[in-house]
Design a protein around this motif. Structure first.
Motif, PDB file in Angstrom:
ATOM      1  N   LEU A  51       0.812  -1.214   0.000  1.00  0.00           N
ATOM      2  CA  LEU A  51       0.000   0.000   0.000  1.00  0.00           C
ATOM      3  C   LEU A  51       0.851   1.272   0.000  1.00  0.00           C
ATOM      4  O   LEU A  51       0.312   2.372   0.109  1.00  0.00           O
ATOM      5  CB  LEU A  51      -0.920   0.021   1.228  1.00  0.00           C
ATOM      6  N   SER A  52       2.163   1.129  -0.119  1.00  0.00           N
ATOM      7  CA  SER A  52       3.040   2.283   0.015  1.00  0.00           C
ATOM      8  C   SER A  52       3.001   3.162  -1.236  1.00  0.00           C
ATOM      9  O   SER A  52       2.672   2.705  -2.331  1.00  0.00           O
ATOM     10  CB  SER A  52       4.475   1.831   0.269  1.00  0.00           C
ATOM     11  N   ARG A  53       3.328   4.434  -1.041  1.00  0.00           N
ATOM     12  CA  ARG A  53       3.498   5.347  -2.163  1.00  0.00           C
ATOM     13  C   ARG A  53       4.282   6.575  -1.705  1.00  0.00           C
ATOM     14  O   ARG A  53       4.283   6.913  -0.514  1.00  0.00           O
ATOM     15  CB  ARG A  53       2.171   5.776  -2.783  1.00  0.00           C
ATOM     16  N   ILE A 317      -7.065   1.028   7.084  1.00  0.00           N
ATOM     17  CA  ILE A 317      -6.004   0.404   6.299  1.00  0.00           C
ATOM     18  C   ILE A 317      -6.303  -1.082   6.068  1.00  0.00           C
ATOM     19  O   ILE A 317      -6.081  -1.611   4.968  1.00  0.00           O
ATOM     20  CB  ILE A 317      -4.644   0.611   6.981  1.00  0.00           C
ATOM     21  N   ARG A 318      -6.813  -1.758   7.086  1.00  0.00           N
ATOM     22  CA  ARG A 318      -7.198  -3.163   6.902  1.00  0.00           C
ATOM     23  C   ARG A 318      -8.286  -3.294   5.841  1.00  0.00           C
ATOM     24  O   ARG A 318      -8.249  -4.204   4.999  1.00  0.00           O
ATOM     25  CB  ARG A 318      -7.688  -3.752   8.228  1.00  0.00           C
ATOM     26  N   GLN A 319      -9.255  -2.392   5.874  1.00  0.00           N
ATOM     27  CA  GLN A 319     -10.334  -2.412   4.882  1.00  0.00           C
ATOM     28  C   GLN A 319      -9.786  -2.178   3.473  1.00  0.00           C
ATOM     29  O   GLN A 319     -10.174  -2.872   2.525  1.00  0.00           O
ATOM     30  CB  GLN A 319     -11.371  -1.341   5.214  1.00  0.00           C
ATOM     31  N   LEU A 320      -8.881  -1.212   3.337  1.00  0.00           N
ATOM     32  CA  LEU A 320      -8.278  -0.928   2.043  1.00  0.00           C
ATOM     33  C   LEU A 320      -7.495  -2.133   1.530  1.00  0.00           C
ATOM     34  O   LEU A 320      -7.564  -2.487   0.346  1.00  0.00           O
ATOM     35  CB  LEU A 320      -7.360   0.293   2.161  1.00  0.00           C
ATOM     36  N   ARG A 321      -6.763  -2.782   2.418  1.00  0.00           N
ATOM     37  CA  ARG A 321      -5.971  -3.959   2.013  1.00  0.00           C
ATOM     38  C   ARG A 321      -6.884  -5.085   1.523  1.00  0.00           C
ATOM     39  O   ARG A 321      -6.595  -5.751   0.522  1.00  0.00           O
ATOM     40  CB  ARG A 321      -5.117  -4.423   3.193  1.00  0.00           C
ATOM     41  N   ILE A 322      -7.995  -5.300   2.221  1.00  0.00           N
ATOM     42  CA  ILE A 322      -8.928  -6.362   1.807  1.00  0.00           C
ATOM     43  C   ILE A 322      -9.582  -6.005   0.474  1.00  0.00           C
ATOM     44  O   ILE A 322      -9.809  -6.889  -0.377  1.00  0.00           O
ATOM     45  CB  ILE A 322      -9.978  -6.607   2.909  1.00  0.00           C
ATOM     46  N   ALA A 323      -9.881  -4.729   0.251  1.00  0.00           N
ATOM     47  CA  ALA A 323     -10.430  -4.309  -1.039  1.00  0.00           C
ATOM     48  C   ALA A 323      -9.440  -4.613  -2.163  1.00  0.00           C
ATOM     49  O   ALA A 323      -9.838  -5.062  -3.256  1.00  0.00           O
ATOM     50  CB  ALA A 323     -10.772  -2.818  -1.015  1.00  0.00           C
ATOM     51  N   CYS A 324      -8.166  -4.394  -1.905  1.00  0.00           N
ATOM     52  CA  CYS A 324      -7.142  -4.763  -2.890  1.00  0.00           C
ATOM     53  C   CYS A 324      -7.138  -6.281  -3.122  1.00  0.00           C
ATOM     54  O   CYS A 324      -7.116  -6.761  -4.270  1.00  0.00           O
ATOM     55  CB  CYS A 324      -5.764  -4.305  -2.423  1.00  0.00           C
ATOM     56  N   PHE A 325      -7.171  -7.040  -2.031  1.00  0.00           N
ATOM     57  CA  PHE A 325      -7.139  -8.503  -2.102  1.00  0.00           C
ATOM     58  C   PHE A 325      -8.305  -9.029  -2.938  1.00  0.00           C
ATOM     59  O   PHE A 325      -8.124  -9.890  -3.808  1.00  0.00           O
ATOM     60  CB  PHE A 325      -7.202  -9.052  -0.675  1.00  0.00           C
ATOM     61  N   CYS A 326      -9.503  -8.494  -2.694  1.00  0.00           N
ATOM     62  CA  CYS A 326     -10.713  -9.009  -3.352  1.00  0.00           C
ATOM     63  C   CYS A 326     -10.946  -8.412  -4.734  1.00  0.00           C
ATOM     64  O   CYS A 326     -11.971  -8.691  -5.366  1.00  0.00           O
ATOM     65  CB  CYS A 326     -11.928  -8.790  -2.455  1.00  0.00           C
TER      66      CYS A 326
END
Length: 351
Positions: A51-53, A317-326
């Motif tokens: 998630l880094s930038r 951040i956890r929600q964003l990571r799961i959105a990426c995963f799914c």
């Protein structure tokens, strides 16, 4: 306007924004109109998603900005301290609220280099109103705002609607653009321009880029409505009615970020305004944002403790990571290409 009146206004703003029913735009969440295509076979390690930038010459661990919230009131001191400590722990950027009171009166209310001491490694953004730049000391105030907190960039906020409905607001905006362009030329750090909840159109965004503005925060409608805030603190029924008529005014954030990205494919854009969770954040990035900002949703946590702010953003951040995963997105670049639909139609990727 006197120092005391400015401080009273800032305290009123805090009280009202902490009561969402008085401050929220009547618009439904505009991000619900967009739906990601679910990927049932992501072939990813959830914990390895990147998630880094980069932002303003520093690396963020997540594409998040704690958006401008408060400045100019004594209780803002502890709020900003909690935000600075949390930003450093999380590795995300921090933009402070308006420094108008501080630069015009010398009452810093904690807006000093103490904030930098608590957030040494993350981007820290100073803040001043566009209407103040027209004043004879506008450039001086802009420099002072940056120096006060050792900022990486200066935010200039555009709030014509709020000023128009606010008692004692700055109603003469002639020359604001030229003053803003002058600040861009004369400051030796990047200038960021943001709205405060009514959105920036593609045409205005293009003018800002042409003037040399480094980053644009579209700050669209769908979250806190400053017309509603001013209506809630209006001194007369007539003033309240005028302000409340504009509570739903503005360009919804998804529309603002989509239009600005199409007009400015290489610019750095921030989406804020109505970002409720990490799924909204993922949608904003897919629609064209480089970073996502959140303010009012974290304000209550900021009044409590650094730990409360950290916990709030850890959930996002956890929600964003799961959105990426799914969506089968291993990183933010992949998320920008993830299939997303509006009214059953695919929204074309912007990159």
């Amino acid at each position: 306007m006197s120092h005391g009146e400015l401080v009273e206004r800032k305290n009123d703003h805090l009280d009202i924004v902490l009561d969402p029913e008085r401050a929220i735009s009547p618009l439904d969440n505009p991000f619900t109109a967009y739906r990601f295509e679910h990927c049932a076979l992501p072939e990813l390690d959830l914990d390895a998603i990147d998630l880094s930038r980069g932002f303003l010459g520093r690396m963020l661990r997540a594409p998040l900005l704690i958006s401008s919230m408060t400045g100019g009131a004594e209780r803002a001191r502890s709020i900003n301290l909690h935000l600075a400590e949390a930003a450093e722990e999380l590795g995300i950027a921090l933009a402070i609220g308006s420094q108008r009171v501080a630069v015009q009166t010398g009452s810093d209310h904690g807006l000093t280099r103490e904030l930098r001491a608590h957030a040494p490694s993350v981007p820290l953004l100073a803040n001043i109103g566009a209407a103040q730049l027209v004043e004879p000391k506008g450039i001086e105030w802009a420099r002072r705002a940056v120096e006060m907190i050792d900022a990486d960039a200066l935010i200039v906020h555009l709030n014509p609607l709020q000023e128009a409905v606010q008692q004692g607001g700055d109603r003469n905006w002639i020359g604001v653009f030229d003053s803003l362009a002058r600040v861009v030329r004369e400051l030796d750090i990047p200038v960021v321009v943001k709205e405060v909840g009514a959105g920036i159109s593609a045409s205005v965004a293009t003018r800002l880029e042409d003037a040399g503005v480094a980053v644009i925060d579209v700050a669209g409608a769908g979250g806190t409505s400053w017309a509603a805030v001013e209506g809630a603190r209006a001194a007369s029924e007539a003033d309240r009615r005028v302000a409340q008529a504009f509570a739903g005014w503005g360009i919804p954030t998804p529309e603002a970020i989509l239009a600005s990205r199409r007009a400015l494919p290489r610019s750095t854009l921030i989406a804020s305004g109505g970002i409720r969770d990490g799924v909204d954040a993922a949608k904003a990035i897919r629609l064209g944002a480089d970073l996502v900002g959140q303010a009012a949703a974290v304000l209550q946590s900021a009044t409590e403790s650094t730990e409360a702010v950290v916990s709030h953003f850890q959930v996002l951040i956890r929600q964003l990571r799961i959105a990426c995963f799914c969506t089968g997105s291993a990183n933010l670049s992949a998320l920008r290409r993830a299939p997303i639909h509006r009214a059953g139609l695919l929204v074309e990727p912007w990159t």
